[in-house]
Design a protein around this motif. Structure first.
Motif, PDB file in Angstrom:
ATOM      1  N   ALA A 134       0.816  -1.204   0.000  1.00  0.00           N
ATOM      2  CA  ALA A 134       0.000   0.000   0.000  1.00  0.00           C
ATOM      3  C   ALA A 134       0.857   1.264   0.000  1.00  0.00           C
ATOM      4  CB  ALA A 134      -0.934  -0.006   1.212  1.00  0.00           C
ATOM      5  N   ASN A 135       1.918   1.259   0.797  1.00  0.00           N
ATOM      6  CA  ASN A 135       2.748   2.452   0.892  1.00  0.00           C
ATOM      7  C   ASN A 135       3.618   2.655  -0.341  1.00  0.00           C
ATOM      8  OD1 ASN A 135       2.744   3.986   3.710  1.00  0.00           O
ATOM      9  ND2 ASN A 135       2.227   1.836   4.070  1.00  0.00           N
ATOM     10  N   VAL A 136       4.032   1.567  -0.972  1.00  0.00           N
ATOM     11  CA  VAL A 136       4.762   1.702  -2.236  1.00  0.00           C
ATOM     12  C   VAL A 136       3.845   2.301  -3.302  1.00  0.00           C
ATOM     13  CG1 VAL A 136       5.810   0.412  -4.140  1.00  0.00           C
ATOM     14  CG2 VAL A 136       6.427  -0.123  -1.772  1.00  0.00           C
ATOM     15  N   LEU A 137       2.604   1.830  -3.331  1.00  0.00           N
ATOM     16  CA  LEU A 137       1.654   2.316  -4.325  1.00  0.00           C
ATOM     17  C   LEU A 137       1.269   3.776  -4.109  1.00  0.00           C
ATOM     18  CD1 LEU A 137      -0.745  -0.769  -4.659  1.00  0.00           C
ATOM     19  CD2 LEU A 137       0.963   0.003  -6.302  1.00  0.00           C
ATOM     20  N   THR A 138       1.221   4.209  -2.849  1.00  0.00           N
ATOM     21  CA  THR A 138       0.798   5.584  -2.553  1.00  0.00           C
ATOM     22  C   THR A 138       1.974   6.535  -2.355  1.00  0.00           C
ATOM     23  OG1 THR A 138       0.614   5.007  -0.192  1.00  0.00           O
ATOM     24  CG2 THR A 138      -1.392   4.869  -1.531  1.00  0.00           C
ATOM     25  N   LEU A 139       3.181   6.066  -2.604  1.00  0.00           N
ATOM     26  CA  LEU A 139       4.349   6.929  -2.459  1.00  0.00           C
ATOM     27  C   LEU A 139       4.247   8.221  -3.278  1.00  0.00           C
ATOM     28  CD1 LEU A 139       7.132   7.319  -1.220  1.00  0.00           C
ATOM     29  CD2 LEU A 139       8.105   6.024  -3.130  1.00  0.00           C
ATOM     30  N   PRO A 140       3.745   8.171  -4.525  1.00  0.00           N
ATOM     31  CA  PRO A 140       3.611   9.421  -5.287  1.00  0.00           C
ATOM     32  C   PRO A 140       2.777  10.488  -4.569  1.00  0.00           C
ATOM     33  CG  PRO A 140       3.317   7.552  -6.732  1.00  0.00           C
ATOM     34  CD  PRO A 140       3.356   7.008  -5.343  1.00  0.00           C
ATOM     35  N   TYR A 141       1.763  10.055  -3.818  1.00  0.00           N
ATOM     36  CA  TYR A 141       0.931  11.013  -3.088  1.00  0.00           C
ATOM     37  C   TYR A 141       1.758  11.749  -2.035  1.00  0.00           C
ATOM     38  CZ  TYR A 141      -2.169  12.687   0.583  1.00  0.00           C
ATOM     39  OH  TYR A 141      -2.768  13.464   1.533  1.00  0.00           O
ATOM     40  N   PHE A 142       2.601  11.016  -1.305  1.00  0.00           N
ATOM     41  CA  PHE A 142       3.409  11.642  -0.261  1.00  0.00           C
ATOM     42  C   PHE A 142       4.485  12.547  -0.869  1.00  0.00           C
ATOM     43  CE2 PHE A 142       1.695   7.883   1.901  1.00  0.00           C
ATOM     44  CZ  PHE A 142       1.155   8.489   3.022  1.00  0.00           C
ATOM     45  N   VAL A 143       5.003  12.152  -2.014  1.00  0.00           N
ATOM     46  CA  VAL A 143       5.966  13.002  -2.710  1.00  0.00           C
ATOM     47  C   VAL A 143       5.282  14.300  -3.137  1.00  0.00           C
ATOM     48  CG1 VAL A 143       7.422  13.222  -4.755  1.00  0.00           C
ATOM     49  CG2 VAL A 143       7.375  11.062  -3.484  1.00  0.00           C
ATOM     50  N   LEU A 144       4.088  14.181  -3.675  1.00  0.00           N
ATOM     51  CA  LEU A 144       3.318  15.352  -4.104  1.00  0.00           C
ATOM     52  C   LEU A 144       3.006  16.246  -2.913  1.00  0.00           C
ATOM     53  CD1 LEU A 144       1.559  16.972  -6.101  1.00  0.00           C
ATOM     54  CD2 LEU A 144      -0.302  15.392  -5.602  1.00  0.00           C
ATOM     55  N   LEU A 145       2.564  15.647  -1.826  1.00  0.00           N
ATOM     56  CA  LEU A 145       2.200  16.418  -0.639  1.00  0.00           C
ATOM     57  C   LEU A 145       3.398  17.181  -0.091  1.00  0.00           C
ATOM     58  CD1 LEU A 145      -0.028  17.047   1.418  1.00  0.00           C
ATOM     59  CD2 LEU A 145       0.730  15.065   2.740  1.00  0.00           C
ATOM     60  N   TYR A 146       4.532  16.515  -0.008  1.00  0.00           N
ATOM     61  CA  TYR A 146       5.732  17.194   0.480  1.00  0.00           C
ATOM     62  C   TYR A 146       6.146  18.306  -0.473  1.00  0.00           C
ATOM     63  CZ  TYR A 146      10.513  18.095   1.918  1.00  0.00           C
ATOM     64  OH  TYR A 146      11.663  18.716   2.314  1.00  0.00           O
ATOM     65  N   PHE A 204       2.200  14.386 -11.123  1.00  0.00           N
ATOM     66  CA  PHE A 204       2.113  13.693  -9.840  1.00  0.00           C
ATOM     67  C   PHE A 204       0.661  13.438  -9.458  1.00  0.00           C
ATOM     68  CE2 PHE A 204       6.502  15.206  -8.971  1.00  0.00           C
ATOM     69  CZ  PHE A 204       7.054  13.985  -8.675  1.00  0.00           C
ATOM     70  N   LEU A 205      -0.223  14.394  -9.785  1.00  0.00           N
ATOM     71  CA  LEU A 205      -1.642  14.205  -9.498  1.00  0.00           C
ATOM     72  C   LEU A 205      -2.194  13.011 -10.260  1.00  0.00           C
ATOM     73  CD1 LEU A 205      -2.984  17.887  -9.492  1.00  0.00           C
ATOM     74  CD2 LEU A 205      -2.890  16.324  -7.545  1.00  0.00           C
ATOM     75  N   ILE A 206      -1.800  12.918 -11.521  1.00  0.00           N
ATOM     76  CA  ILE A 206      -2.246  11.788 -12.333  1.00  0.00           C
ATOM     77  C   ILE A 206      -1.691  10.482 -11.781  1.00  0.00           C
ATOM     78  CG2 ILE A 206      -2.134  10.735 -14.632  1.00  0.00           C
ATOM     79  CD1 ILE A 206      -2.001  13.586 -15.782  1.00  0.00           C
ATOM     80  N   LEU A 207      -0.409  10.514 -11.419  1.00  0.00           N
ATOM     81  CA  LEU A 207       0.234   9.326 -10.878  1.00  0.00           C
ATOM     82  C   LEU A 207      -0.390   8.929  -9.542  1.00  0.00           C
ATOM     83  CD1 LEU A 207       2.458   7.295 -11.430  1.00  0.00           C
ATOM     84  CD2 LEU A 207       4.061   8.813 -10.242  1.00  0.00           C
ATOM     85  N   THR A 208      -0.760   9.935  -8.755  1.00  0.00           N
ATOM     86  CA  THR A 208      -1.417   9.668  -7.473  1.00  0.00           C
ATOM     87  C   THR A 208      -2.756   8.970  -7.680  1.00  0.00           C
ATOM     88  OG1 THR A 208      -0.358  11.561  -6.397  1.00  0.00           O
ATOM     89  CG2 THR A 208      -2.376  10.720  -5.389  1.00  0.00           C
ATOM     90  N   LEU A 209      -3.531   9.465  -8.644  1.00  0.00           N
ATOM     91  CA  LEU A 209      -4.819   8.842  -8.950  1.00  0.00           C
ATOM     92  C   LEU A 209      -4.630   7.391  -9.366  1.00  0.00           C
ATOM     93  CD1 LEU A 209      -7.875   8.982  -9.428  1.00  0.00           C
ATOM     94  CD2 LEU A 209      -7.396   9.868 -11.728  1.00  0.00           C
ATOM     95  N   VAL A 210      -3.656   7.152 -10.233  1.00  0.00           N
ATOM     96  CA  VAL A 210      -3.381   5.789 -10.692  1.00  0.00           C
ATOM     97  C   VAL A 210      -2.946   4.905  -9.526  1.00  0.00           C
ATOM     98  CG1 VAL A 210      -1.864   4.365 -12.129  1.00  0.00           C
ATOM     99  CG2 VAL A 210      -2.807   6.500 -13.037  1.00  0.00           C
ATOM    100  N   SER A 211      -2.097   5.453  -8.644  1.00  0.00           N
ATOM    101  CA  SER A 211      -1.598   4.656  -7.522  1.00  0.00           C
ATOM    102  C   SER A 211      -2.708   4.268  -6.566  1.00  0.00           C
ATOM    103  CB  SER A 211      -0.495   5.417  -6.780  1.00  0.00           C
ATOM    104  OG  SER A 211      -1.009   6.555  -6.121  1.00  0.00           O
ATOM    105  N   TYR A 212      -3.669   5.180  -6.350  1.00  0.00           N
ATOM    106  CA  TYR A 212      -4.768   4.845  -5.449  1.00  0.00           C
ATOM    107  C   TYR A 212      -5.746   3.860  -6.088  1.00  0.00           C
ATOM    108  CZ  TYR A 212      -3.649   7.680  -1.432  1.00  0.00           C
ATOM    109  OH  TYR A 212      -3.047   8.154  -0.295  1.00  0.00           O
TER     110      TYR A 212
END
Length: 250
Positions: free
Chosen positions: A117-129, A143-151
Motif C-alpha cells: 500500500a505504501n509503495v503504491l501511494t508513495l507518489p501522493y506523499f511526494v506530491l504532498l511534500y 504527480f496528481l495523475i500518478l497519485t490517482l493511478v496509484s490509489y
C-alpha cells in the motif's frame, strides 16, 4: 458447477445473521475505532508540526509499523464476522481473538499489505511534500495523475487480498505464503463482483454522511457482514468445484 449468490442474496444473509446482534457489533466497531484512533494519535504526535524530510520519513515509517501491528485487530474483526455469518456466538471479546490466533501471522499479513500500500501511494506523499515545500501546483499535474493511478492500484490490491484474514482463521496452520496465494487464487474471476459489492454500498454511505454520520455505524456492520457472507459463498463454491472434480475422476 456451483453458482455464486447475487449481491442481493449476500446482503440478505448479512441482514438475517445480524438480527439481534447489532448492539454487540456496533459496540465492537466503536471500541476498535477508539483503539485505532488512540494508537495512531499517540504515534503521530512524535513527528507532528515538523516538515523536515527526516521527520516526514520517520512519521511514514512509524505509521507503517503501527498499522502493521494493528493487524491483530483486523484479524479479530474478521473472526467476529466469520462467527456471525457461520451462526456462531458473537461477542465483543472476539475483536481481541487475533492476539490468541496466530498473531505473528496476522501481523505478517498486514505488514505485507502495508508495504504494498505504501509503495503504491508513495507518489501522493511526494506530491504532498512538494506542495508543502512551495512547488508550483501547475508543475505537479503529472504527480496528481500518478497519485490517482496509484490509489486505483491500491484499491485493486485491497480487493485481491480481501480474503486473507478470513483464510487465516479457517486455516490457522497454513503458512503466510499459503494464505496469500490461496487468497489471490480465490479472487480470480470474482474481482468485478466484489467491486460491485463495494460500490453497492455507496448510496447508503452518502446517505449516512448527510444524516450526521450516525447511521454509518450500522452501515459499517452491514458492509462487513456482507463481505464475510461473500467469503462464505466463494469458499462453498470452491468446495463444490473440488468435489465435482474428484467425482469426475472416479
Amino acid at each position: 458447477m456451483s453458482e455464486l449468490k447475487t449481491i442481493s442474496q449476500l446482503k440478505a444473509i448479512a441482514k438475517e445473521r445480524s438480527l439481534g446482534k447489532y448492539g454487540t457489533l456496533i459496540g465492537a466497531a466503536i471500541i476498535l475505532g477508539f483503539i485505532r484512533f488512540l494508537v495512531i494519535s499517540i504515534t503521530s504526535s512524535f513527528t507532528a508540526g515538523s516538515r523536515s524530510p527526516i521527520a516526514i520519513v520517520l512519521g511514514w515509517l512509524i505509521a507503517i509499523i503501527v498499522n502493521t501491528l494493528l493487524g491483530v485487530f483486523v484479524s479479530g474483526e474478521a473472526y467476529m464476522y466469520m462467527n456471525l455469518i457461520y451462526s456462531q456466538t458473537v461477542s465483543i471479546s472476539d475483536i481481541f481473538f487475533g492476539f490468541k490466533q496466530q498473531p505473528q501471522k496476522a501481523v505478517a499479513l498486514q505488514g505485507i499489505f502495508e508495504i504494498i500500500a505504501n509503495v503504491l501511494t508513495l507518489p501522493y506523499f511526494v506530491l504532498l511534500y512538494g506542495l508543502q515545500a512551495g512547488i508550483d501546483f501547475s508543475t505537479s499535474i503529472p504527480f496528481l495523475i500518478l497519485t490517482l493511478v496509484s490509489y486505483l492500484l491500491l484499491f485493486y490490491a485491497k480487493i485481491v487480498f480481501s480474503q486473507i484474514f478470513f483464510l487465516l482463521h479457517d486455516f490457522p496452520d497454513w503458512s503466510v505464503r499459503q494464505i496469500l496465494t490461496t487468497g489471490i487464487h480465490l479472487m480470480k474471476g470474482k474481482k468485478l463482483k466484489y467491486l460491485g459489492l463495494i460500490l453497492s454500498f455507496i448510496p447508503m454511505i452518502l446517505l449516512g454522511c448527510i444524516t450526521l454520520f450516525i447511521p454509518l455505524l450500522w452501515i459499517n456492520v452491514y458492509m462487513l457482514a456482507t463481505y464475510a457472507a461473500f467469503y462464505q459463498d466463494i469458499m462453498s463454491g470452491a468446495a463444490a468445484q473440488k468435489e465435482e472434480g474428484e467425482n469426475g475422476l472416479n
